[in-house]
Write a protein that holds these residues in place. Structure first.
Motif, PDB file in Angstrom:
ATOM      1  N   ARG A 162      -7.605   2.379   7.536  1.00 51.81           N
ATOM      2  CA  ARG A 162      -6.952   1.614   6.469  1.00 51.81           C
ATOM      3  C   ARG A 162      -7.122   2.296   5.120  1.00 51.81           C
ATOM      4  NH1 ARG A 162      -9.161  -4.114   8.853  1.00 51.81           N
ATOM      5  NH2 ARG A 162      -7.406  -4.552  10.242  1.00 51.81           N
ATOM      6  N   LEU A 165      -4.754   5.229   5.037  1.00 51.74           N
ATOM      7  CA  LEU A 165      -3.359   4.833   4.879  1.00 51.74           C
ATOM      8  C   LEU A 165      -3.020   4.505   3.433  1.00 51.74           C
ATOM      9  CD1 LEU A 165      -2.749   2.610   8.043  1.00 51.74           C
ATOM     10  CD2 LEU A 165      -1.496   4.684   7.430  1.00 51.74           C
ATOM     11  N   ASP A 167      -3.858   6.015   0.819  1.00 53.35           N
ATOM     12  CA  ASP A 167      -3.623   7.219   0.012  1.00 53.35           C
ATOM     13  C   ASP A 167      -2.722   8.249   0.684  1.00 53.35           C
ATOM     14  OD1 ASP A 167      -5.404   6.234  -1.948  1.00 53.35           O
ATOM     15  OD2 ASP A 167      -7.115   6.984  -0.793  1.00 53.35           O
ATOM     16  N   ALA A 168      -2.298   7.973   1.922  1.00 59.73           N
ATOM     17  CA  ALA A 168      -1.568   8.987   2.685  1.00 59.73           C
ATOM     18  C   ALA A 168      -0.072   8.936   2.423  1.00 59.73           C
ATOM     19  CB  ALA A 168      -1.836   8.799   4.172  1.00 59.73           C
ATOM     20  N   ASP A 169       0.572  10.068   2.652  1.00 58.78           N
ATOM     21  CA  ASP A 169       2.026  10.112   2.612  1.00 58.78           C
ATOM     22  C   ASP A 169       2.513  11.172   3.601  1.00 58.78           C
ATOM     23  OD1 ASP A 169       1.458  12.532   1.427  1.00 58.78           O
ATOM     24  OD2 ASP A 169       1.945  11.853  -0.584  1.00 58.78           O
ATOM     25  N   ASN A 172       0.781  13.106   7.086  1.00 62.13           N
ATOM     26  CA  ASN A 172      -0.539  12.479   7.213  1.00 62.13           C
ATOM     27  C   ASN A 172      -0.420  10.984   7.477  1.00 62.13           C
ATOM     28  OD1 ASN A 172      -1.916  14.861   6.799  1.00 62.13           O
ATOM     29  ND2 ASN A 172      -2.074  14.572   4.582  1.00 62.13           N
ATOM     30  N   ARG A 173       0.533  10.355   6.817  1.00 58.39           N
ATOM     31  CA  ARG A 173       0.705   8.912   7.022  1.00 58.39           C
ATOM     32  C   ARG A 173       1.168   8.624   8.443  1.00 58.39           C
ATOM     33  NH1 ARG A 173       0.596   4.631   3.955  1.00 58.39           N
ATOM     34  NH2 ARG A 173       1.626   2.731   4.687  1.00 58.39           N
ATOM     35  N   LEU A 176      -1.801   8.910  10.722  1.00 52.75           N
ATOM     36  CA  LEU A 176      -2.701   7.768  10.585  1.00 52.75           C
ATOM     37  C   LEU A 176      -2.100   6.503  11.193  1.00 52.75           C
ATOM     38  CD1 LEU A 176      -4.122   8.312   6.985  1.00 52.75           C
ATOM     39  CD2 LEU A 176      -5.426   8.331   9.121  1.00 52.75           C
ATOM     40  N   GLU A 177      -0.789   6.346  11.045  1.00 49.76           N
ATOM     41  CA  GLU A 177      -0.148   5.175  11.640  1.00 49.76           C
ATOM     42  C   GLU A 177      -0.242   5.226  13.162  1.00 49.76           C
ATOM     43  OE1 GLU A 177       3.741   5.303   9.965  1.00 49.76           O
ATOM     44  OE2 GLU A 177       3.189   4.076   8.217  1.00 49.76           O
ATOM     45  N   HIS A 180      -3.737   4.253  13.954  1.00 48.43           N
ATOM     46  CA  HIS A 180      -3.921   2.823  13.748  1.00 48.43           C
ATOM     47  C   HIS A 180      -3.317   2.027  14.903  1.00 48.43           C
ATOM     48  CE1 HIS A 180      -3.189  -1.179  11.846  1.00 48.43           C
ATOM     49  NE2 HIS A 180      -4.396  -0.943  11.379  1.00 48.43           N
TER      50      HIS A 180
END
Length: 201
Positions: A162, A165, A167-169, A172-173, A176-177, A180
């Motif tokens: 969390r 997520l 700070d990610a874009d 990377n996002r 992370l998704e 998650h």
């Protein structure tokens, strides 16, 4: 009964740790030869005056823990190893729930060490879930008991994802998704479990 998934000298070494005329030695030798039945176990234990002896019961639990640690030193616990351990527990007369009652710290350490390796990349793969299920079965844990012992790791994993997520874009996002999504169901179930003495915070 002598499971064949670990080195043959495992119980030979155990036998050497105790005097020849002792219950642990006789039990270990019988395991080496694959001849330990429930009746023989009772006869050995009773002949050395250890019937209902909690110290001997604790010792036998430690044997199984050592056995599992050795199996895990080379690879995650697979279902065939769990099956071998089930036979070993039966031969030693270890009752269901004994590990959670008498060795919660030890099984927590084993579970969490394996889970840390799994959560290191943040993705819970099918074979990793099966390995955790095999450990859960090895120690006769209900799912709520398993979560009580592993809850802090799941909490930390969710929090890390969390935070990332936030700070990610871009790529990377997306990564992370994916992490998650992989962990969310089991993590959120773990986090909803009430803290308990079994969790050993």
């Amino acid at each position: 009964m002598s499971p064949s998934h670990l080195p043959d000298d495992f119980f030979k070494a155990k036998a050497l740790e105790y005097p020849i005329e002792s219950a642990p030695h006789k039990l270990a030798v019988a395991l080496v030869h694959g001849t330990l039945t429930a009746d023989q176990r009772r006869q050995i234990i009773e002949s050395y005056g250890h019937a209902e002896d909690p110290a001997l019961q604790a010792l036998l639990l430690d044997w199984v823990l050592d056995y599992v640690r050795l199996a895990l030193s080379s690879k995650p616990l697979a279902s065939d190893i769990a099956d071998a351990v089930a036979l070993l527990k039966h031969a030693l007369g270890i009752s269901e729930g004994a590990f959670y009652e008498m060795r919660p710290a030890e099984i927590k350490a084993i579970l969490c060490e394996q889970l840390e390796q799994i959560l290191d990349d943040g993705v819970l793969e099918n074979h990793e879930e099966l390995a955790q299920a095999a450990l859960q079965r090895t120690f006769d844990l209900g799912y709520d008991q398993y979560l009580a012992l592993t809850r802090p790791l799941y909490e930390r994993a969710l929090e890390d994802i969390r935070s990332g997520l936030a700070d990610a874009d871009g790529v990377n996002r997306l990564s992370l998704e994916r992490r998650h999504l992989s962990l969310r169901a089991v993590c959120e179930l773990a986090v909803t479990q009430p803290r308990s003495l079994g969790g050993l915070r």
